[in-house]
Design an enzyme around this catalytic site. Structure first.
Site, PDB file in Angstrom:
ATOM      1  N   SER A  63       0.807  -1.233   0.000  1.00  0.00           N
ATOM      2  CA  SER A  63       0.000   0.000   0.000  1.00  0.00           C
ATOM      3  C   SER A  63       0.836   1.276   0.000  1.00  0.00           C
ATOM      4  CB  SER A  63      -0.952   0.009   1.201  1.00  0.00           C
ATOM      5  OG  SER A  63      -2.094  -0.766   0.935  1.00  0.00           O
ATOM      6  N   LYS A  66       0.432   3.506  -2.968  1.00  0.00           N
ATOM      7  CA  LYS A  66      -0.654   4.484  -3.082  1.00  0.00           C
ATOM      8  C   LYS A  66      -0.118   5.914  -3.121  1.00  0.00           C
ATOM      9  CE  LYS A  66      -4.468   1.848  -0.973  1.00  0.00           C
ATOM     10  NZ  LYS A  66      -3.933   0.588  -0.472  1.00  0.00           N
ATOM     11  N   SER A 128      -6.510   4.230   3.512  1.00  0.00           N
ATOM     12  CA  SER A 128      -5.798   3.281   2.653  1.00  0.00           C
ATOM     13  C   SER A 128      -6.767   2.456   1.814  1.00  0.00           C
ATOM     14  CB  SER A 128      -4.911   2.340   3.488  1.00  0.00           C
ATOM     15  OG  SER A 128      -3.970   1.680   2.661  1.00  0.00           O
TER      16      SER A 128
END
Length: 397
Positions: A63, A66, A128
């Site tokens: 993540s 991102k 997230s």
């Protein structure tokens, strides 16, 4: 032809090259003893590297990727190509693979609902949300694959991230998702410096969407003074990772760790590294603004060389109680063809601490150099021809 001009730089009048980098220093000598398989710690203003370990090893960024998605959107908004008030529809694909049914991190976007870019950024950064990233990708590029392969990769190359590759918008497992901690740190530094208003999102403690309140997943926000970003990540392939940043006494540090086996270890490792950096380092000026840094060879000019300098002070981070010895190298493609204008970019000054590059900064012509006489240009041309012949012969040996 790439040219290098090396000079030794030291403190206290000593001008020698060090044999050991900060990474190689023993713990009892002020070095850092870390457990993360890959890690880097940098100072944001100068870009100085304070510590690195396997910093160029490609791993699944999970993540943390991102941050690249967010930068693409930030850039599109800044360019006027996207508005924060634009609304994108939540497709069944985004809902099923990144939303409530997926079991992963999500902003719980309702299927077929329309959500503004502003709210999607909140969902992607604070919560997230995999679904938030997918909706942004589909809304901007038509589909996620195009967004990742074209927009994210293209933008990464523009920012100098030469190794990063992307296969989706959110870091969900895919062999095409690869980044290094060095490039993640470089990206974080760029985001912090370029988008100060957007960067505030990374420090927000919570966000509520679809009547579901979620806390920011960054543990540093509640455990370290001055922490205000950025992103955690986990996949089975990549392990536990984190990009963290904090400001103390006017100095901002950025840390990236990846490949750890436990989320608590991830948090403690990042915090420990930041605290070590704040405790042990301070900024020193290597070259004052407009101070000569070196000289570059000139081709066909009235002068044989041109003085190089920076309009800003060139600073590097050094250990407060250490005896860091540094080497500065000016790197440029040369000889530089005349005429040359004062302020013209020529190359880079790179500062090395042992085997590791501590920082780099652009250098510019500190003076103008006019075109030389016909005879001077002919002599320089003949010299370069001879050098080229010798170089070609050497390459055949």
């Amino acid at each position: 032809m790439a040219a290098v001009v090396a000079m030794a730089v030291g403190w206290g009048g000593i001008a020698l090259a060090a044999n050991n980098s900060v990474q190689g220093a023993k713990k009892e000598e002020g070095g850092f003893d870390g457990d993360a398989p890959t890690a880097i710690l940098i100072e944001a203003s100068s870009g100085s590297v304070l510590f690195e370990k396997n910093a160029d090893e490609l791993r699944a960024p999970s993540s943390m990727m991102k941050l690249m998605t967010a930068e693409v959107v930030f850039h599109a908004v800044k360019q006027g190509e996207v508005k924060l008030t634009d609304e994108y529809r939540v497709s069944e694909n985004a809902w099923r693979k990144g939303g409530a049914p997926s079991g992963g991190s999500t902003m719980f976007a309702a299927i077929h609902s329309k959500i503004s870019v502003d709210d999607l950024l909140h969902g992607a950064i604070i919560q997230s949300g995999n679904d938030a990233c997918m909706v942004l990708a589909e809304g901007i590029a038509g589909n996620e694959r195009t967004f990742a392969a074209d927009m994210m990769t293209k933008r990464a190359r523009e920012l100098g991230l030469t190794q990063s590759t992307f296969a989706n918008s959110n870091g969900l497992p895919d062999p095409g998702n690869k980044m290094t901690v060095r490039e993640l740190a470089k990206l974080a530094r760029y985001v912090i410096q370029t988008y100060p208003d957007f960067y505030k999102l990374f420090g927000e403690r919570e966000f509520t969407w679809n009547k579901i309140r979620q806390q920011n997943r960054n543990p540093l926000l509640t455990s370290l003074e001055g922490a205000d970003g950025l992103k955690t990540g986990f996949t089975k392939e990549g392990g536990y990772g984190m990009i963290g940043s904090a400001v103390q006494n006017g100095m901002r540090l950025i840390v990236v760790v990846n490949g750890l086996d436990d989320p608590d270890d991830r948090a403690s490792e990042a915090k420990k590294m930041l605290e070590w950096g704040f405790r042990n380092f301070e900024a020193r000026t290597l070259f004052a603004a407009q101070q000569p840094v070196g000289y570059a060879k000139v081709f066909g000019g009235e002068n044989r060389s041109v003085k190089l300098a920076s309009p800003q002070p060139i600073k590097v981070m050094v250990q407060k109680n250490g005896t860091d010895k540094l080497i500065a190298r000016v790197v440029y493609n040369g000889p530089v063809r005349a005429p040359i204008e004062a302020g013209q970019p020529v190359g880079l000054v790179r500062v090395w601490r042992g085997a590791n590059m501590a920082m780099e900064a652009p250098v510019y012509a500190a003076e103008s150099v006019g075109q030389g006489s016909t005879m001077r240009r002919a002599i320089d041309g003949a010299s370069e021809l001879v050098i080229g012949v010798f170089r070609a012969g050497a390459e055949k040996l």
